[in-house]
Write a protein that holds these residues in place. Structure first.
Motif, PDB file in Angstrom:
ATOM      1  N   PRO A  59      80.595  64.227  81.437  1.00 44.52           N
ATOM      2  CA  PRO A  59      80.291  62.071  80.869  1.00 44.52           C
ATOM      3  C   PRO A  59      80.282  62.354  79.424  1.00 44.52           C
ATOM      4  N   LEU A  60      80.485  63.777  78.539  1.00 43.21           N
ATOM      5  CA  LEU A  60      80.101  63.047  77.332  1.00 43.21           C
ATOM      6  C   LEU A  60      81.335  62.780  76.736  1.00 43.21           C
TER       7      LEU A  60
ATOM      8  N   ALA B 205      82.025  59.224  77.253  1.00 40.31           N
ATOM      9  CA  ALA B 205      81.173  58.777  76.399  1.00 40.31           C
ATOM     10  C   ALA B 205      81.981  58.806  74.898  1.00 40.31           C
ATOM     11  N   LYS B 206      82.472  59.398  74.903  1.00 43.29           N
ATOM     12  CA  LYS B 206      83.140  59.320  73.800  1.00 43.29           C
ATOM     13  C   LYS B 206      84.530  58.213  73.212  1.00 43.29           C
TER      14      LYS B 206
ATOM     15  N   GLY C 281      87.265  57.179  71.391  1.00 46.57           N
ATOM     16  CA  GLY C 281      86.836  57.482  70.420  1.00 46.57           C
ATOM     17  C   GLY C 281      87.306  56.222  69.155  1.00 46.57           C
ATOM     18  N   ALA C 282      86.698  55.997  67.716  1.00 50.35           N
ATOM     19  CA  ALA C 282      86.788  54.473  66.960  1.00 50.35           C
ATOM     20  C   ALA C 282      87.159  54.041  66.931  1.00 50.35           C
TER      21      ALA C 282
ATOM     22  N   ALA D  55      74.581  61.042  77.735  1.00 51.81           N
ATOM     23  CA  ALA D  55      75.357  61.282  77.009  1.00 51.81           C
ATOM     24  C   ALA D  55      76.317  60.267  75.685  1.00 51.81           C
ATOM     25  N   GLN D  56      76.032  59.575  75.462  1.00 52.29           N
ATOM     26  CA  GLN D  56      75.854  58.175  74.547  1.00 52.29           C
ATOM     27  C   GLN D  56      74.865  59.464  73.505  1.00 52.29           C
TER      28      GLN D  56
ATOM     29  N   ALA E 213      74.309  62.019  72.754  1.00 52.31           N
ATOM     30  CA  ALA E 213      74.998  63.194  72.804  1.00 52.31           C
ATOM     31  C   ALA E 213      76.343  63.156  71.968  1.00 52.31           C
ATOM     32  N   SER E 214      76.507  61.694  72.057  1.00 53.79           N
ATOM     33  CA  SER E 214      78.135  61.546  71.562  1.00 53.79           C
ATOM     34  C   SER E 214      77.882  60.733  69.811  1.00 53.79           C
TER      35      SER E 214
ATOM     36  N   GLU F 156      82.905  56.708  63.047  1.00 50.28           N
ATOM     37  CA  GLU F 156      82.758  57.226  64.373  1.00 50.28           C
ATOM     38  C   GLU F 156      81.842  55.568  64.991  1.00 50.28           C
TER      39      GLU F 156
END
Lengths: 128, 260
Positions: free
Chosen positions: A7-8, A11-12, A15-16, B134-135, B137-138, B218
């Motif tokens: 899930p992480l 979610a990432k 990237g941005a 998760a968000q 944690a991100s 980020e």
């Protein structure tokens, strides 16, 4: 195929993008400019002595009116393009359709911008 | 682009009604969303007549009473019963909130209870918050520093700088705000949502943190941050009275400030 990413990781994502604040900033700056431009154009048209073709052409041929109308044409389509892009990003979830929509909006807005600029120049430089 | 058919099992049906014990005079109806994905059946709303003369004052009291005395198969999360754990967040009377801090007397007519909107449902009132966590944690919700500090020293913070964290550190991650946000409904796969962004700002705004620039880097993304259109539903529903919309506006302000 089952997505086994954590899930992480999801979610990432990728990237941005790193340039979104530019879009936000120019949208606000163009909105700010539009406040003055819209008020100016509304009052100018409302206070024309007559609403006929010759009066409007004469008004547009004044250098200041011509320049401000050019700014209004360019900025309004630019601002519309930025806003429509946000709406497409909000509501179109398919990546390919989103890309197509944004490109369509961009091309259309630049075409309309060029058409508007051409029209203003044509009138102000006397060809009517 | 547009989908004209609803996914399977998305149409809500009417379920059973459980009557109050005979002789109950002060009855309030609780209409509760029930769904068990494993059953293959559509979700339904069950109605429970609760004897209010024999029930605590909060929505959670009624839910515990229903589970204990009327239908033990009702699934829900709850723990502290005093608004500090964030477990019993759900949609009550059309509004996200904590069942334990929502008074039944504040709700006129029947009380509708649904899980948090637009999240996968595990069962009944239990929604799947995997992506939400998760968000969180991100955004790396911990202090990041480079400057070494002697192990026998604390990282000092002035009283004024500590006060800047008030209204931020109190977040209990109940997800009421994020799941009340229409932008989060449409784009929760990429938009971080008000809760994660408020918590990111909690560290951006911490005078002891040394990763402010990296944190802003980020977030400089059309989806992670800029899906927020200042709708303010987050601030409206926060059961702790926090203002995630303001935190998001502050992040946007800092991203512009560092350009000038």
């Amino acid at each position: 195929m089952k997505d086994l990413r954590s899930p992480l990781a999801k979610a990432k994502g990728l990237g941005a993008s790193g340039d979104a604040s530019h879009h936000f900033w120019v949208q606000r700056v163009s909105a700010l400019a539009m406040i003055g431009l819209v008020i100016w154009i509304c009052f100018s048209i409302a206070f024309l002595p007559e609403a006929n073709y010759a009066t409007v052409v004469a008004w547009l041929q004044s250098p200041l009116n011509g320049i401000i109308t050019l700014l209004f044409v360019i900025l309004s389509f630019y601002h519309a393009q930025l806003g429509l892009q946000v709406i497409i990003e909000d509501y179109v979830s398919s990546h390919s359709k989103r890309l197509f929509g944004i490109l369509f909006i961009k091309f259309l807005s630049y075409f309309m911008m060029a058409a508007g600029v051409y029209a203003v120049i044509k009138i102000t430089l006397g060809g009517h | 682009m547009a989908e004209f058919t609803l996914p399977a099992n998305s149409i809500l049906t009417k379920g059973k009604k459980t009557a109050a014990p005979a002789g109950a005079k002060n009855i309030k109806n609780f209409i509760i969303y029930r769904y068990d994905p494993d059953s293959g059946k559509n979700p339904r709303t069950d109605t429970f007549e609760v004897d209010m003369d024999n029930c605590g004052p909060m929505v959670l009291d009624a839910l515990i009473k229903i589970k204990g005395e009327m239908d033990s198969s009702l699934a829900m999360r709850r723990s502290c019963r005093e608004g500090i754990c964030g477990s019993c967040s759900m949609n009550i009377d059309g509004r996200n909130g904590l069942a334990c801090t929502t008074a039944i007397s504040d709700i006129e007519g029947d009380v509708t209870v649904y899980p948090l909107p637009h999240q996968p449902v595990v069962k009944d009132l239990v929604s799947d918050l995997t992506n939400f966590y998760a968000q969180y944690a991100s955004v790396k919700p911990w202090m990041q520093t480079d400057a070494p500090v002697s192990p026998d020293r604390e990282r000092l913070q002035s009283k004024e700088d500590r006060e800047k964290l008030d209204g931020l550190y109190e977040c209990i991650l109940c997800a009421c705000c994020s799941t009340a946000c229409p932008s989060y409904w449409w784009n929760s796969d990429r938009y971080l949502g008000p809760a994660a962004l408020l918590n990111s700002y909690r560290w951006i705004n911490d005078s002891r943190d040394e990763a402010t620039g990296e944190r802003l880097d980020e977030l400089d993304d059309p989806f992670k941050l800029y899906r927020c259109h200042t709708i303010m539903s987050c601030t409206d529903v926060c059961p702790k009275g926090l203002n995630p919309a303001k935190s998001i506006a502050k992040i946007k302000q800092l991203l512009i400030e560092r350009k000038m």
